[in-house]
Design a protein around this motif. Sequence first.
Motif, PDB file in Angstrom:
ATOM      1  N   LEU A  33     -10.089  -1.629  -5.531  1.00  8.72           N
ATOM      2  CA  LEU A  33      -9.670  -2.890  -4.921  1.00  8.72           C
ATOM      3  C   LEU A  33     -10.556  -3.154  -3.712  1.00  8.72           C
ATOM      4  N   LEU A  34     -11.157  -4.333  -3.676  1.00  6.16           N
ATOM      5  CA  LEU A  34     -12.138  -4.646  -2.645  1.00  6.16           C
ATOM      6  C   LEU A  34     -11.599  -5.545  -1.539  1.00  6.16           C
ATOM      7  N   GLY A  35     -10.319  -5.489  -1.289  1.00  8.64           N
ATOM      8  CA  GLY A  35      -9.766  -6.149  -0.118  1.00  8.64           C
ATOM      9  C   GLY A  35      -9.217  -7.543  -0.332  1.00  8.64           C
ATOM     10  N   ASP A  36      -8.610  -8.050   0.751  1.00  6.76           N
ATOM     11  CA  ASP A  36      -7.922  -9.343   0.779  1.00  6.76           C
ATOM     12  C   ASP A  36      -6.833  -9.392  -0.291  1.00  6.76           C
ATOM     13  N   LEU A  37      -5.885  -8.458  -0.165  1.00  3.93           N
ATOM     14  CA  LEU A  37      -4.834  -8.311  -1.166  1.00  3.93           C
ATOM     15  C   LEU A  37      -3.655  -9.259  -0.961  1.00  3.93           C
ATOM     16  N   VAL A  38      -3.232  -9.478   0.299  1.00  7.71           N
ATOM     17  CA  VAL A  38      -1.945 -10.132   0.534  1.00  7.71           C
ATOM     18  C   VAL A  38      -2.069 -11.540   1.107  1.00  7.71           C
ATOM     19  N   TYR A  39      -2.777 -11.692   2.195  1.00 11.47           N
ATOM     20  CA  TYR A  39      -2.812 -12.975   2.898  1.00 11.47           C
ATOM     21  C   TYR A  39      -3.863 -13.896   2.278  1.00 11.47           C
ATOM     22  N   GLY A  74     -10.083  -5.845   3.517  1.00 10.39           N
ATOM     23  CA  GLY A  74     -10.812  -7.099   3.605  1.00 10.39           C
ATOM     24  C   GLY A  74     -10.619  -7.765   4.954  1.00 10.39           C
ATOM     25  N   ASN A  75     -11.353  -8.815   5.185  1.00 13.94           N
ATOM     26  CA  ASN A  75     -11.261  -9.512   6.464  1.00 13.94           C
ATOM     27  C   ASN A  75      -9.938 -10.244   6.644  1.00 13.94           C
ATOM     28  N   CYS A  76      -9.204 -10.509   5.575  1.00 13.11           N
ATOM     29  CA  CYS A  76      -7.888 -11.159   5.679  1.00 13.11           C
ATOM     30  C   CYS A  76      -6.740 -10.159   5.637  1.00 13.11           C
ATOM     31  N   ASP A  77      -7.025  -8.878   5.539  1.00  9.75           N
ATOM     32  CA  ASP A  77      -5.976  -7.861   5.495  1.00  9.75           C
ATOM     33  C   ASP A  77      -5.546  -7.503   6.912  1.00  9.75           C
ATOM     34  N   ALA A  78      -4.391  -8.010   7.313  1.00  9.42           N
ATOM     35  CA  ALA A  78      -3.862  -7.757   8.652  1.00  9.42           C
ATOM     36  C   ALA A  78      -3.301  -6.343   8.746  1.00  9.42           C
ATOM     37  N   GLU A  79      -3.184  -5.866   9.955  1.00 16.27           N
ATOM     38  CA  GLU A  79      -2.642  -4.515  10.192  1.00 16.27           C
ATOM     39  C   GLU A  79      -1.263  -4.353   9.554  1.00 16.27           C
ATOM     40  N   MET A  83      -0.045  -1.601   6.771  1.00 20.47           N
ATOM     41  CA  MET A  83       1.101  -0.709   6.997  1.00 20.47           C
ATOM     42  C   MET A  83       2.087  -0.764   5.835  1.00 20.47           C
ATOM     43  N   LEU A  84       2.202  -1.898   5.170  1.00 19.98           N
ATOM     44  CA  LEU A  84       3.164  -2.071   4.085  1.00 19.98           C
ATOM     45  C   LEU A  84       2.569  -1.806   2.699  1.00 19.98           C
ATOM     46  N   THR A  85       1.277  -1.561   2.646  1.00 13.70           N
ATOM     47  CA  THR A  85       0.626  -1.273   1.368  1.00 13.70           C
ATOM     48  C   THR A  85       0.972   0.153   0.950  1.00 13.70           C
ATOM     49  N   PRO A  86       1.425   0.346  -0.300  1.00  8.47           N
ATOM     50  CA  PRO A  86       1.925   1.660  -0.721  1.00  8.47           C
ATOM     51  C   PRO A  86       0.854   2.667  -1.137  1.00  8.47           C
ATOM     52  N   PHE A  87      -0.386   2.438  -0.747  1.00  5.65           N
ATOM     53  CA  PHE A  87      -1.465   3.395  -1.005  1.00  5.65           C
ATOM     54  C   PHE A  87      -2.454   3.291   0.142  1.00  5.65           C
ATOM     55  N   ALA A  88      -3.333   4.265   0.237  1.00  5.20           N
ATOM     56  CA  ALA A  88      -4.308   4.295   1.325  1.00  5.20           C
ATOM     57  C   ALA A  88      -5.300   3.143   1.194  1.00  5.20           C
ATOM     58  N   VAL A  89      -5.640   2.560   2.332  1.00  3.14           N
ATOM     59  CA  VAL A  89      -6.641   1.503   2.400  1.00  3.14           C
ATOM     60  C   VAL A  89      -7.641   1.922   3.479  1.00  3.14           C
ATOM     61  N   SER A  90      -8.914   2.045   3.099  1.00  5.42           N
ATOM     62  CA  SER A  90      -9.937   2.455   4.063  1.00  5.42           C
ATOM     63  C   SER A  90     -10.872   1.282   4.360  1.00  5.42           C
ATOM     64  N   GLU A  91     -11.704   1.463   5.356  1.00  5.58           N
ATOM     65  CA  GLU A  91     -12.654   0.399   5.706  1.00  5.58           C
ATOM     66  C   GLU A  91     -13.706   0.226   4.608  1.00  5.58           C
ATOM     67  N   ASN A  92     -14.150   1.322   4.017  1.00  6.89           N
ATOM     68  CA  ASN A  92     -15.062   1.304   2.879  1.00  6.89           C
ATOM     69  C   ASN A  92     -14.943   2.656   2.189  1.00  6.89           C
ATOM     70  N   ALA A  93     -15.600   2.797   1.050  1.00  2.99           N
ATOM     71  CA  ALA A  93     -15.492   4.048   0.293  1.00  2.99           C
ATOM     72  C   ALA A  93     -16.779   4.290  -0.491  1.00  2.99           C
ATOM     73  N   TRP A  94     -17.116   5.557  -0.651  1.00  2.00           N
ATOM     74  CA  TRP A  94     -18.208   5.955  -1.529  1.00  2.00           C
ATOM     75  C   TRP A  94     -17.601   6.444  -2.830  1.00  2.00           C
ATOM     76  N   ILE A  95     -18.148   5.982  -3.929  1.00  8.15           N
ATOM     77  CA  ILE A  95     -17.677   6.352  -5.267  1.00  8.15           C
ATOM     78  C   ILE A  95     -18.869   6.898  -6.046  1.00  8.15           C
ATOM     79  N   HIS A 106     -15.439  -4.529   1.377  1.00  7.44           N
ATOM     80  CA  HIS A 106     -15.122  -5.945   1.187  1.00  7.44           C
ATOM     81  C   HIS A 106     -16.389  -6.775   1.319  1.00  7.44           C
ATOM     82  N   GLY A 107     -17.260  -6.387   2.220  1.00  9.14           N
ATOM     83  CA  GLY A 107     -18.568  -7.003   2.302  1.00  9.14           C
ATOM     84  C   GLY A 107     -18.756  -8.025   3.398  1.00  9.14           C
ATOM     85  N   HIS A 108     -17.719  -8.332   4.124  1.00 10.82           N
ATOM     86  CA  HIS A 108     -17.840  -9.377   5.148  1.00 10.82           C
ATOM     87  C   HIS A 108     -18.701  -8.954   6.331  1.00 10.82           C
TER      88      HIS A 108
END
Length: 193
Positions: A33-39, A74-79, A83-95, A106-108
């Motif tokens: 998941l590359l961000g901006d999930l909720v807002y 993502g840039n629209c993912d507020a703190e 906090m309410l997301t049921p899995f870890a969310v990092s600033e970026n990840a290496w795969i 997210h790329g912004h």
Amino acid sequence: MRLLIASDLHGSLDSLRFLCDTAQRLSPDMLVLLGDLVYHGPRNPLPGGYDTRSVLEELDRLNHLPCPVTSVRGNCDAEVDIMLTPFAVSENAWIEADALRIFASHGHRLPENPPLPGFAPGTVILRGHTHIPRGESLDGLHFWNPGSLSLPKGGFPRSYGLYEDGCFHVYDMEGKELLRHWPRQNWPHQAGR
């Protein structure tokens, strides 16, 4: 390895449900998941099926898929969203996938094109943010973007990405392939294309 890749849900319950169903159907090795999930963001219209409370409640469905979830902010993912997301969310990840080094963000905060100091040739830059599908190689770097499952831009339909057998694909929600990109020259599956 098979990676199912989605970005920019922006609070669309319809898009989240589509993603869960697609993950069940495809059985990927990882959901990215590359961000901006909720807002939905201050510059975007409300997407179809916009329901942030239900999205936050149903995000837990992703924890019950037969694959791990890798999620970046993502840039629209507020703190409070994080906090309410049921899995870890990092600033970026290496795969690591099939000997590819993939930088998921997210790329912004990244330039759209080279130069990108600090990234070795052959690196895949996997990002969302623009809501426009992309698969191209420039100056030894590979740029992938699955587009957006809720608020596509540039005249593209709602879309997601799939990496498998050495190739990155972008599909619309009806299963039509929008693009494909091989990050390696002379990849075996690329012959004749």
